[in-house]
Enzyme design. Structure first.
Site, PDB file in Angstrom:
ATOM      1  N   ARG A  63       2.461  -3.442 -47.405  1.00 47.57           N
ATOM      2  CA  ARG A  63       2.220  -2.787 -48.683  1.00 47.57           C
ATOM      3  C   ARG A  63       1.095  -3.529 -49.405  1.00 47.57           C
ATOM      4  NH1 ARG A  63       7.695  -3.557 -51.493  1.00 47.57           N
ATOM      5  NH2 ARG A  63       6.703  -2.433 -53.208  1.00 47.57           N
TER       6      ARG A  63
ATOM      7  N   LYS B 175      15.423  -7.934 -48.359  1.00 49.57           N
ATOM      8  CA  LYS B 175      16.358  -7.166 -49.182  1.00 49.57           C
ATOM      9  C   LYS B 175      15.907  -5.709 -49.346  1.00 49.57           C
ATOM     10  CE  LYS B 175      14.577  -8.573 -53.760  1.00 49.57           C
ATOM     11  NZ  LYS B 175      14.256  -7.262 -54.324  1.00 49.57           N
ATOM     12  N   ASP B 176      14.653  -5.406 -48.966  1.00 53.08           N
ATOM     13  CA  ASP B 176      14.157  -4.028 -49.025  1.00 53.08           C
ATOM     14  C   ASP B 176      14.341  -3.278 -47.708  1.00 53.08           C
ATOM     15  OD1 ASP B 176      13.311  -4.383 -51.635  1.00 53.08           O
ATOM     16  OD2 ASP B 176      11.257  -4.885 -51.079  1.00 53.08           O
TER      17      ASP B 176
ATOM     18  N   ARG C  34      23.134  -3.526 -58.374  1.00 59.07           N
ATOM     19  CA  ARG C  34      23.854  -4.802 -58.256  1.00 59.07           C
ATOM     20  C   ARG C  34      23.701  -5.618 -59.538  1.00 59.07           C
ATOM     21  NH1 ARG C  34      21.922  -9.839 -57.496  1.00 59.07           N
ATOM     22  NH2 ARG C  34      19.838  -8.971 -57.190  1.00 59.07           N
ATOM     23  N   ARG C  35      22.467  -5.796 -59.981  1.00 58.18           N
ATOM     24  CA  ARG C  35      22.243  -6.571 -61.203  1.00 58.18           C
ATOM     25  C   ARG C  35      22.890  -5.908 -62.402  1.00 58.18           C
ATOM     26  NH1 ARG C  35      16.058  -7.430 -59.440  1.00 58.18           N
ATOM     27  NH2 ARG C  35      16.288  -9.378 -58.245  1.00 58.18           N
TER      28      ARG C  35
ATOM     29  N   ARG D 213      10.986  -0.050 -63.019  1.00 54.75           N
ATOM     30  CA  ARG D 213      10.366   0.114 -61.697  1.00 54.75           C
ATOM     31  C   ARG D 213       8.945  -0.433 -61.734  1.00 54.75           C
ATOM     32  NH1 ARG D 213      11.350   3.999 -58.168  1.00 54.75           N
ATOM     33  NH2 ARG D 213       9.922   2.721 -56.946  1.00 54.75           N
TER      34      ARG D 213
ATOM     35  N   ARG E 151       6.117  -4.907 -63.919  1.00 55.24           N
ATOM     36  CA  ARG E 151       7.364  -5.209 -64.615  1.00 55.24           C
ATOM     37  C   ARG E 151       7.150  -6.259 -65.701  1.00 55.24           C
ATOM     38  NH1 ARG E 151      12.228  -4.680 -60.171  1.00 55.24           N
ATOM     39  NH2 ARG E 151      11.302  -2.979 -58.995  1.00 55.24           N
TER      40      ARG E 151
ATOM     41  N   CYS F  92      20.732   1.081 -51.420  1.00 57.27           N
ATOM     42  CA  CYS F  92      20.407   0.640 -52.782  1.00 57.27           C
ATOM     43  C   CYS F  92      21.185   1.448 -53.816  1.00 57.27           C
ATOM     44  CB  CYS F  92      18.917   0.752 -53.042  1.00 57.27           C
ATOM     45  SG  CYS F  92      18.354   2.430 -53.228  1.00 57.27           S
TER      46      CYS F  92
END
Length: 312
Positions: free
Chosen positions: A16, A86-87, A134-135, A152, A158, A245
């Site tokens: 990416r 984690k992605d 999760r958070r 996002r 962010r 997710c």
């Protein structure tokens, strides 16, 4: 079968194009070049990078960040893809494998705010930005009064939204901030007993086509076995729970000698059920043992009231 990379061949890394993703790909590039390989990057924009007005759980999950990279591998335009683990979906498409998991960076979540030193100092009803379910459940378990708002975009986006005053604080992975030299933005890092990390958080995974034995052999020196075994256990929790997710699930392993202590937590987004938390440990020396530990933890979560999710 020839398992060696030919000296005149070039390894192409699909990545990416966010600043963090490029850092990760360049890190792998430098490691491979130090081993004598010729390596170049193929930058790509994924659907996960393009769709920013909806939560990932509503538009196809974190797999949107890896699909285009996998297509590049399948078509032969690239040889390997570097991912934040984690992605990466818990089930890879047929014909693809994780060839390498590298040594983990700080797996914790970071509290980032221009005005407040920690979560406890936020005023009643403060707005905290995150798009991680999760958070969200872990934050609400500590501070039910907070307003959790979607956030996002890449890391720089962010932080800009925070600095523009859209949020009182945001929660980000400490690893990404550290990798980009933005550690000073971390007001404090949540310890695991405060905010249990996501499966694989802080680790980089390298994906290849399963038939590329030459690449698998070339990547072997980059692998870090304790990290690989630990994240295998964490990912097995999520896989066994039907994880995606769209599931508010955390899983994190800590080593003590050759024993892996694995903790997991599941939360109810509706706030009707209490947070479910499970701890288990086992001697782990193989991927099969790691995955068995993760599956045992998932079974305990379900027995304690956690609900299965839908795989993505």
């Amino acid at each position: 079968m020839n398992t060696a990379i030919s000296p005149d061949s070039e390894i192409v890394i699909a990545t990416r194009e966010s600043r963090l993703a490029l850092w990760q790909a360049e890190h792998v590039q430098a490691r491979l070049q130090a081993l004598g390989h010729s390596v170049r990057l193929l930058g790509m924009t994924t659907k996960g990078d393009q769709i920013l007005d909806r939560s990932l759980s509503k538009v196809g999950g974190k797999g949107l960040f890896v699909k285009e990279l996998e297509v590049a591998l399948e078509e032969g335009r690239a040889d390997i893809a570097v991912h934040s683990l984690k992605d990466v979906p818990m089930e890879l498409p047929e014909g693809f494998v994780l060839a390498c998991v590298m040594e983990r960076e700080d797996p914790r979540d970071a509290f980032v705010s221009p005005n407040y030193a920690a979560l406890d100092f936020l005023p009643q009803g403060a707005t905290v930005g995150t798009s991680s379910l999760r958070r969200q459940v872990l934050l609400q378990a500590q501070r039910p009064d907070l307003r959790i708002a979607p956030l996002r975009g890449n890391l720089d986006t962010r932080l800009r939204k925070l600095d523009e005053g859209h949020y009182d604080a945001i929660v980000l992975a400490a690893a990404g901030l550290k990798r980009l030299g933005l550690e000073e933005r971390i007001r404090c890092a949540f310890e695991a007993d405060e905010m249990l990390p996501a499966a694989g958080q802080g680790a980089l995974g390298i994906e290849v086509r399963a038939d590329r034995a030459d690449l698998i052999a070339a990547l072997a020196p980059l692998a870090h076995e304790p990290t690989w075994l630990g994240v295998a256990a964490e990912r097995a929790v999520s896989r066994s729970m039907g994880g995606s997710c769209s599931m508010p699930l955390a899983a994190h392993g800590i080593w003590q000698g050759d024993e892996l202590f694995l903790r997991a937590a599941w939360g109810d987004l509706e706030g009707q059920l209490a947070l479910v938390q499970v701890d288990e440990h086992a001697t782990v020396t193989t991927l099969a043992e790691a995955e068995a530990l993760g599956e045992a933890v998932a079974q305990q979560l379900r027995a304690s009231g956690a609900r299965m999710g839908l795989s993505s």
